[in-house]
Scaffold this active site. Structure first.
Site, PDB file in Angstrom:
ATOM      1  CD  GLU A   1      48.474  40.837  41.769  1.00 59.68           C
ATOM      2  OE1 GLU A   1      48.193  40.901  40.556  1.00 59.68           O
ATOM      3  OE2 GLU A   1      49.533  41.291  42.231  1.00 59.68           O
TER       4      GLU A   1
ATOM      5  CD  GLU B   1      51.216  45.908  36.792  1.00 58.89           C
ATOM      6  OE1 GLU B   1      50.777  46.203  37.913  1.00 58.89           O
ATOM      7  OE2 GLU B   1      51.051  44.774  36.284  1.00 58.89           O
TER       8      GLU B   1
HETATM    9  N1  B3K Z   1      51.458  41.750  36.732  1.00 59.19           N
HETATM   10  C1  B3K Z   1      52.255  41.007  37.678  1.00 59.19           C
HETATM   11  C2  B3K Z   1      53.713  41.164  37.485  1.00 59.19           C
HETATM   12  C3  B3K Z   1      54.288  40.297  36.430  1.00 59.19           C
HETATM   13  C4  B3K Z   1      55.788  40.394  36.442  1.00 59.19           C
HETATM   14  C5  B3K Z   1      56.404  39.704  35.306  1.00 59.19           C
HETATM   15  N2  B3K Z   1      57.834  39.685  35.404  1.00 59.19           N
HETATM   16  C6  B3K Z   1      51.909  41.345  39.084  1.00 59.19           C
HETATM   17  C7  B3K Z   1      51.262  42.640  39.293  1.00 59.19           C
HETATM   18  O1  B3K Z   1      51.788  43.698  39.022  1.00 59.19           O
HETATM   19  O2  B3K Z   1      50.161  42.638  39.742  1.00 59.19           O
HETATM   20 ZN    ZN Z   2      50.061  44.823  38.976  1.00 61.66          ZN
END
Ligand code: B3K
Ligand code: ZN
Length: 849
Positions: free
Chosen positions: A291, A313
């Site tokens: 994060e 991602e």
């Molecule tokens: N970006 C978020 C995931 C969001 C999911 C939405 N259904 C966490 C992550 O990949 O860091």
């Molecule tokens: Zn992520």
């Protein structure tokens, strides 16, 4: 009818937004049943757009009033948003809406969890907070005023002012609405500070509910390590005065990277030695890093549209894997990641849910936060790095940050950066983003004179909606060993670009033994005619740790396939090679623990399916039990000695070194418990001052049909700790015998502390049921029925988690007629439900195909 309600969105239909946002002011008057949200948004025409039509997304909102440039307007409101006549040029939009966070059990938008307010906006939750262009290519600075009598009021960015019953936050960095966050509650914090490389002082906080203060230290340290690592390795500094992390109990996934205000599932942040296992600590460290790393790869540079999800991602997973490898053990991390990739992504790629790393259409984007987008997305970046080299990768990343900071980008932008930085043409490489399915590479070998010839053929299977695929660029790392175990050709990177290619190695004295796909250099399946003697040889001699583990795994798999399929005895070659490795104290304990792990039931089921046979879940379960018994017999004399020698008795540290030893002793304990009627496990349970050993002991006992006393005392001891009780729920279902699993799960759902509004608790029971393959697929059909019944109950409460858990059924086609028909019936039963959510409807219809 359903399709009209749930339109399919296509990548090819992308158009730029007509209106851009210059800035946003939001005021929240918080109340559980009637929160008022007042927005003030300055819109300006987008010079790159064709039209001026004005549309704002909005769902489940009660519009109180709205104005343009201070004048009341009357928009056309539908269930998905509103349209309105607007001026030709820049204007100010204002609106007030009412929402009910307390009624929001879907955990998307603004909701309440354990008495606090929290938000989740990715991907499309902001539209449940107010009317807005809720798309990632509209970026703007936000100012947020929160009015509430809650003592702690948080939002993104820096705190501007606060007073009795209010706080104002300003985030200067333009961001899309999906990164918006707000938290309000009775929270306590563990504070910290971090000084960036350029000398900026940053205030850090881990915010938790009172009572959890003793579980924050590790997360804070992990955050600091992540901040340092990103400066050192990627040259990325933090860019606000404050970084807040909040732990929330009810959360649909692991965590969320909202700018300056990360919101975490409490399971991904809270930990101390007594309550969390080594695996929990490692996961927390990885998620905190993930994060945090999003601050640059995701937030400063975001996605143009949701089809580009892997842009942030895949890259961020790749970065967090590098971080974990640096903090802990590189080979152990690689092996764990490949286990996970094969267990989840290969499974997805081989079934009805297969989709490209960059999908081309969706109905509900939340269904595409998948292992393919995340983990295969990360593998694609790993391949790119291997192909352009470390220096090329570093150069490309510098250019990426320099060129695209503040933008919403595409995979094309990403690849162009690599092309410009390294001069390499990536047109063919790009197929990794558009072609679904796991490539299979077949090896054929020839030996003549002093020359070893290797012919590699690649095939990419058809997947839903995709046939006739083109060859991909596959970096194939290989080494050659001579029969004495000497490495005669060190790791060499072959680049496959054609359907079939031949490579020669000259000047070799003897026919070499190849060590193919070292380090798992590409996410593919390698097919090669080999035998167990060669596998045992590689397990002993390979210089590549990944391939040593792989050789052991293949030996185990072939032993199991012969036992299950032909009733063969356990392979002595495997038992001997394993014994040698496990008793060799020069080997890393963590590595040895991994080598003691057997191929999963699902892996074996797929192996039988690939051989054209129908997998029998019960026989697979019995086969694994039998092999475990044989391993326990083979190690018999050494088990207790090995266990005692590696048992950690000093003060708990959540590091790789101690963790490796605990992983090994816990694996040995399962084998030991077969021989000593539970004596060692009961001893470990009684002595344990940490959760890894307590849980390891409980699990070993349950795996051997013992441990009922420990199970009861565990529940007494931990009744007040939700996260620990999740483990208690889970371990029973995981370790239940196949004929009992559904009954155990069902009984757990009757307990007063079972609740389906908490995704962690629901997953503890039903995630475990789907992992207990022989239990889930038990011939009685009780596993299927229970799962389907509860998915039906959960859907109206929490569509996202329901849809995700439907994947338990994704392999239904590989089984016998009885099982297939039962699963199909249950899936149909779900599909036919009136008012089924878009999330679940899309998943079930894809699984049914
Ligand atoms: N970006 C978020 C995931 C969001 C999911 C939405 N259904 C966490 C992550 O990949 O860091
Ligand atoms: Zn992520």
């Amino acid at each position: 009818m359903k399709d009209a309600e749930n339109p399919t969105i296509y990548l090819k239909d992308y158009t730029p937004p007509n209106w851009l946002v210059e800035d946003v002011h939001l005021t929240f008057r918080l109340a559980p049943q009637a929160t008022r949200v007042i927005s003030r948004v300055r819109f300006t025409p987008n010079p790159d757009a064709d039209g001026r039509a004005f549309f704002l997304e909005g769902e489940d909102l009660r519009l109180i009033w709205c104005k343009i440039n201070g004048e009341d307007v009357t928009p056309q409101v539908t269930t998905v948003g509103l349209t309105c006549e607007v001026p030709e040029d820049s204007f100010v939009w204002e609106a007030e809406v009412e929402i009910a966070p307390e009624a929001n059990t879907a955990l998307e938008g603004l909701y309440m969890s354990g008495g606090m307010y929290s938000t989740q906006c990715e991907a499309q939750g902001f539209r449940k907070i107010t009317y807005y262009p809720d798309r990632p290519d509209v970026m703007a600075p936000f100012t947020v005023r929160i009015e509430s009598d809650m003592p702690v009021l948080l939002s993104n960015g820096n705190k501007v002012s606060a007073g009795d019953g209010f706080a104002v936050w300003h985030d200067p960095w333009p961001k899309p609405s999906y990164l918006f966050a707000l938290v309000a509650g009775h929270l306590v914090n563990l504070p910290g500070t971090f000084t960036t490389r350029s000398g900026k002082e940053v205030e850090l906080n881990i915010w938790v509910r009172p009572g959890d203060e003793d579980k924050c230290d590790f997360a804070l340290e992990a955050l600091k390590k992540s901040m340092t690592w990103d400066e050192e390795v990627y040259g990325r500094e933090y860019d606000l005065d404050i970084f807040n992390i909040v732990a929330v109990d009810d959360f649909n996934m692991g965590a969320m990277e909202n700018k300056g205000l990360n919101i975490f599932n409490s399971s991904a942040v809270l930990a101390n030695a007594r309550t969390a296992t080594d695996a929990n600590f490692e996961r927390i460290e990885a998620i905190i890093a993930h994060e945090y790393f999003h601050n640059w790869t995701g937030n400063r540079i975001t996605c143009r549209d949701w089809f580009q999800l892997c842009l942030k991602e895949g890259l961020t997973v790749f970065r967090d894997a590098q971080f974990t490898a640096d903090m802990r053990s590189e080979p152990v991390k690689r092996i764990s990641d490949v286990l996970d990739l094969r267990g989840r992504q290969f499974r997805e790629d081989g079934g009805p849910l297969a989709h490209p790393v960059r999908p081309e259409s969706f109905q509900e984007i939340n269904n595409f936060y998948t292992s393919t987008v995340y983990e295969k997305g990360a593998e694609v970046i790993g391949m790119l790095k291997r192909l352009v080299g470390d220096a090329g990768y570093a150069k490309a990343l510098d250019l990426y940050f320099e060129r695209h900071d503040g933008q919403a980008c595409t995979i094309e932008d990403w690849l162009k950066v690599f092309e410009d930085a390294t001069g390499r043409d990536l047109a063919q490489f790009k197929r990794w983003y558009s072609q679904a399915g796991t490539p299979k590479v077949t090896m054929r070998e020839a030996w003549k004179g002093d020359c070893y010839t290797l012919t590699l053929t690649q095939d990419l299977p058809d997947t839903p909606g995709q046939t006739d695929k083109q060859p991909q660029v596959i970096p194939f790392a290989i080494g050659l060993l001579d029969p004495s175990g000497e490495e005669v050709v060190p790791t060499t990177l072959l680049e496959l670009t054609e359907k079939e290619q031949t490579f020669t190695f000259n000047g070799l004295a003897k026919r070499p033994i190849p060590s193919p796909l070292r380090g798992f250099s590409a996410p593919i399946i390698v097919e090669r005619k080999t035998n167990n003697a060669e596998r045992a040889f590689l397990l002993q001699h390979d210089t590549d740790p990944f391939n040593r583990w792989e050789a052991g795994r293949q030996l185990a798999k072939s032993a199991l396939v012969n036992m299950i399929g032909d009733g063969a005895d356990p392979d002595p070659l495997y038992l001997e090679a394993l014994t040698t490795l496990i008793t060799d104290d020069s080997q890393d304990p963590a590595f040895r623990a991994l080598c003691l792990g057997l191929p999963s039931e699902d892996d074996l089921a797929q192996t039988f399916a690939d051989m054209g046979q129908t997998p029998d879940p019960q026989a697979i379960w019995e086969g694994r039990e039998a092999l475990r018994g044989a391993v326990s017999d083979a190690l018999a004399g050494d088990l207790a000695t090995l266990y005692n020698r590696h048992l950690v008795t000093e003060k708990f540290r959540p590091d790789a070194e101690q963790g490796g030893k605990r992983a090994l002793t816990n694996s040995l304990l399962v084998l030991l418990t077969r021989r000593d009627e539970g004596a060692a496990a009961q001893g470990q349970y009684a002595d344990a001052d940490n959760m890894t050993q307590q849980m390891g002991a409980l699990s070993a006992l349950l795996a051997n049909d013992l441990g009922s006393l420990e199970l009861a005392s565990f529940a007494d001891q931990w009744a007040h700790e939700r996260l620990v009780m999740d483990k208690w729920f889970m371990v029973q279902v995981l370790q239940a015998r196949p004929d009992l699993a559904a009954g155990v799960a069902n009984a757990l759902t009757q307990r007063p502390d079972f609740t389906m509004t908490n995704p962690n608790r629901f997953r503890a029971v039903f995630g475990a049921l789907s992992m207990n393959q022989a239990g889930f697929h038990h011939a009685s059909g009780e596993g299927y029925r229970l799962m389907a019944d509860w998915l039906i109950k959960l859907d109206p409460v929490n569509p996202q988690t329901t849809a995700r858990m439907c994947s338990a059924f994704q392999t239904w086609r590989r089984y016998d007629t009885d099982r297939r028909e039962m699963m199909q019936e249950h899936l149909q039963r779900i599909a036919d439900l009136p008012g089924l959510s878009r999330d679940t409807s899309e998943m079930v219809s894809r699984i049914l195909g």
